[in-house]
Each structure stands twice: as structure tokens, then as C-alpha cells.
Scaffold this active site. Sequence first.
Site, mmCIF file in Angstrom:
data_model
loop_
_atom_site.group_PDB
_atom_site.id
_atom_site.type_symbol
_atom_site.label_atom_id
_atom_site.label_comp_id
_atom_site.label_asym_id
_atom_site.label_seq_id
_atom_site.Cartn_x
_atom_site.Cartn_y
_atom_site.Cartn_z
ATOM 1 N N ARG A 1 0.731 -1.179 -0.081
ATOM 2 C CA ARG A 1 -0.116 0.117 -0.116
ATOM 3 C C ARG A 1 0.940 1.269 0.099
ATOM 4 O O ARG A 1 0.588 2.295 -0.537
ATOM 5 C CB ARG A 1 -1.072 0.003 1.175
ATOM 6 C CG ARG A 1 -1.742 1.217 1.166
ATOM 7 C CD ARG A 1 -3.251 1.106 2.058
ATOM 8 N NE ARG A 1 -2.702 0.299 3.379
ATOM 9 C CZ ARG A 1 -2.189 0.820 4.303
ATOM 10 N NH1 ARG A 1 -1.831 2.081 4.354
ATOM 11 N NH2 ARG A 1 -2.218 0.228 5.548
ATOM 12 N N TYR B 1 -15.811 15.406 -16.877
ATOM 13 C CA TYR B 1 -16.128 14.091 -17.102
ATOM 14 C C TYR B 1 -17.033 13.838 -15.986
ATOM 15 O O TYR B 1 -17.031 14.448 -14.724
ATOM 16 C CB TYR B 1 -14.807 13.253 -16.845
ATOM 17 C CG TYR B 1 -14.943 11.862 -16.599
ATOM 18 C CD1 TYR B 1 -15.401 11.174 -17.680
ATOM 19 C CD2 TYR B 1 -15.086 11.517 -15.422
ATOM 20 C CE1 TYR B 1 -15.546 9.794 -17.543
ATOM 21 C CE2 TYR B 1 -15.305 9.721 -15.023
ATOM 22 C CZ TYR B 1 -15.611 9.272 -16.478
ATOM 23 O OH TYR B 1 -15.595 7.847 -16.289
ATOM 24 N N LYS C 1 -7.602 4.721 -20.249
ATOM 25 C CA LYS C 1 -7.938 5.138 -21.715
ATOM 26 C C LYS C 1 -6.609 5.007 -22.603
ATOM 27 O O LYS C 1 -6.235 3.880 -22.956
ATOM 28 C CB LYS C 1 -8.366 6.753 -21.679
ATOM 29 C CG LYS C 1 -9.382 7.165 -20.631
ATOM 30 C CD LYS C 1 -10.697 6.131 -20.868
ATOM 31 C CE LYS C 1 -11.801 6.256 -19.702
ATOM 32 N NZ LYS C 1 -12.059 7.581 -19.131
ATOM 33 N N ASP D 1 -6.755 17.654 -16.462
ATOM 34 C CA ASP D 1 -7.174 16.208 -16.722
ATOM 35 C C ASP D 1 -6.854 16.052 -18.219
ATOM 36 O O ASP D 1 -7.427 16.675 -18.947
ATOM 37 C CB ASP D 1 -8.620 16.030 -16.473
ATOM 38 C CG ASP D 1 -9.164 14.602 -16.833
ATOM 39 O OD1 ASP D 1 -8.165 13.978 -17.623
ATOM 40 O OD2 ASP D 1 -9.859 14.003 -16.371
#
Length: 438
Positions: A90, A143, A252, A227
Site C-alpha cells: 500500500r 467528466y 484510456k 485532466d
Amino acid sequence: MTDGGDGADGPGEGAGQYRTRIGDRELAPESLMMSYGYRPEWSEGALKSPIFQTSTFVFDSAEDGKDFFEVAYGLREQDPAETPGLIYSRLNNPDLEILEDRLTVWDDAGAAGVFESGMAAISTTLLAHLRPGDVLLHSEPLYGGTDHLLRHVLTEFGIQPVSFPVGSDRAEIEETLDRLDGGRDRLAMIYVETPANPTNTLVDLEACRAVADAAAGDGDRPIVAVDNTFLGPLWQHPLDHGADLVLYSLTKYVGGHSDLIAGACLGSEELLEPVLGLRTFMGTMAGPWTGWLVMRSLETLKLRMERQTENAVRVADFLADHPAVEEVHYLGHLEEGTAQQEIYRRQCDAPGAMVSFEVDGGEEEAFRVLNALKLVKLAVSLGSTESLAEHPATMTHADVPPEDKERMGISHAMIRLSIGIESPDDLIADLEQALAEV
Ligand SMILES: *Cc1c(COP(=O)(O)O)cnc(C)c1O
């Protein structure tokens, strides 16, 4: 991507430690994607980085464990000669560390963090850098997931999102800010998506930086975060145009095969530090398998994005000439002499593979085309090897109120295409037979 040395001796070494030059020659990012950040001697000479599918790491001694935790939890400054040790997946894992070093190459960023989704990257970054009372000025549309996070989640924490429409100039962005009580003083971040989805309208990043500079006064300058999922990391480099942080849905273009979900945040080490710190405590990091898959994808990123863009240019040209198509929204078709074309010239390196268009008619005609497509798949998401089509008004942007849709130019006749790497002639043939249904 700095010096030419290649003396790194373990994952976790600074990103400046790998070979990036031959003599005076600076190697191109695509030449570095197969090896940057990894050394075969770490793993029995394996050419490729193994998948470090482990939750925890063994310390050589108790003293080492103590040292590693002191640095990881910020209890003391890291010694410049010290290698941050691996503790627990983590906090850090070799597949993520190698991938993070490799990702910095495209944007020439100081540091990167990889997350289990684009939304994990965005939410962790915003929570790390915003506090109650802050104003978050953002471009619109955003988005859908980000829009929901801003409106319905961050507002619960006392953060005030305020939008300006994409295509606004500097004066219009400043007017939006000045309409708020103490807007300039409370401005903590300008958050931008450019080009906007699904209209491909651009936001001027240099204008956003100028607004942030003007709002700084004597205090801290607001952060400009972008972004860059729709053109990056090949065709737009926000850090070169005044941005401080760059965010990606790696799902993407970067992942590029519609087989993983991941995200990233890049910027200076200073701005990444709180983001990576919060990632540890929220547990939003990617797992080793996801990290490994993204590394596999990065090797062909440039090849894919170049072919996707070439195909998209062909498809957009075909659509523009088709009698059943009312309008095409593509960065390669911006009109000379317009403000949008001027921003494109300054800020973008290629028009990308997202093409939106309006059919002659409305939802019924758009649906007929979508249902008739044979090679192009009817699905949301984008940037992958296969071409995808969707109907923004009823799918990705379904929860945008009707009047906002109209303002943003999201009509019921609009179809959004993400163009893949198939034969462009096959794609055009498919669109041609589907458009015959209008
Ligand atoms: C898909 C997408 C996101 C969210 O990414 P996930 O990987 O799905 O969490 C954020 N921003 C943009 C522009 C996107 O296209």
C-alpha cells in the site's frame, strides 16, 4: 528525465538515475518505454520487470525496518544517499515505482503517483490539496465522475466548486471568480479538462495560469490542475503551458486495450508529496498487476496513438463530406483565425482520436446509426485499440440537466466516436453503411 547516468541500484532510486542519452543525444520517450526505471540485475537478469505480486517485503534487519518507516511516515528527512526501502504494497511496490518513473518521461514531470482508477487519482489529489472554505474554479463540462465528485462529495466537505464554460477567455474566467464573495482570496485550485468531452472545445491553459498568478497576491498561488486524458500524454503537455499537476485516466489511451482501470497524477515532487501521502492512508494505489499491465501498454503508446490519430483524421474528413452529417467536432477541423484554432496551435501537438458529430435529425436518427454499426462497438470509454461509439446525451452525459446540455452543445443528434487502430477503410465502410440508415 535528467542525467545520463545508469548507476541506479534498486527500485525506488530517483528517476534521474537511468540512461536517457547516448553521448549528447537525448533519447525520445518512445525509446525509453521498454526499459526506463528498471534494471535486469534486480531480477535474475529478466529483460522485463516481473510482477511483484506480494503484499509485504522482508527487512534485512530491524534497523532497516525502523529507517524505512521513519522516511515513509515523514518522521525524518530522507538522507540524499539513502534508498527508500520497500515496506508494504500500500506504501510502495516495485511495479508501481518503475511505472511511476516511466510515466514522468512523457510530461517531463518531477514525480508521479499511480492509482487504481482515474477517479482515485482525481479524488485523492483534490482531497490532498483542498480544505474547507476553498474555492475550486473549474472548466465545464467535466467528466461525469469528476462532476459528481465536485458537486456532491467535495461540497459536503465545505469546498465550493465554481464553473466557467470551456472556450472562456481570461477576462471571462476572472469575472466568474470575482462574482464570488472573496473569490480571489479563497481560490485554491483551477481544475481544467481540455479538450472538453464530448464537444472537443479547448481551454486556454496559459490564461488559467494567468488567473492563478493574479489571484496569488502575497499568499500561495492557486494550483492549476489539468485532466489530460483526452490528448495525453503524447499530444498535449500541460506542464509546459503553466499547469502544476497533470491527471490521467490511464484506463484510456495509456492502458489502451480496454482491459484495465488505472489513473495517475504527475507534477513536482513538492506537489506530489501530499498526494502520495494521502494515497497511502486512503489506500487508492494501483496493485502490482495493474502497474505491470500499464507498463506493457506504454511500450506501444506512441504507435497506437499515432495510428489512432491518422485514422481519426480520415474518419473526420469522411464525415464532414457526408450528406447525413450536420456537423463534425474535431480538433483537426478548427477554423483558421478563430480563438480555438489559436489555442490549438499553441497547446496541442495533434488532433487526437476523438471525433463527435451530429447526424441530420435527432435521437432517433442517431440511435439508428449506432444500432447499425458492425465493426465499431457501441460502448463508452475511449482511447483503445478498437473503435467505440456512444450517444453522449443519453449515456456519458445522461445526468447533465437539459438546459445545461443545450448550453454545452450536447445535442440529441450527437454521436461520439473514439477511433482505434483498425483499417481506416473498414471504419469508413462501417460508418457509411450505418449512415445510410438516417
Ligand atoms: C474516464 C475518465 C476519467 C475517470 O477515469 P477512470 O479510470 O474511469 O476512473 C476521468 N477523466 C476523464 C477525462 C475520463 O475520460
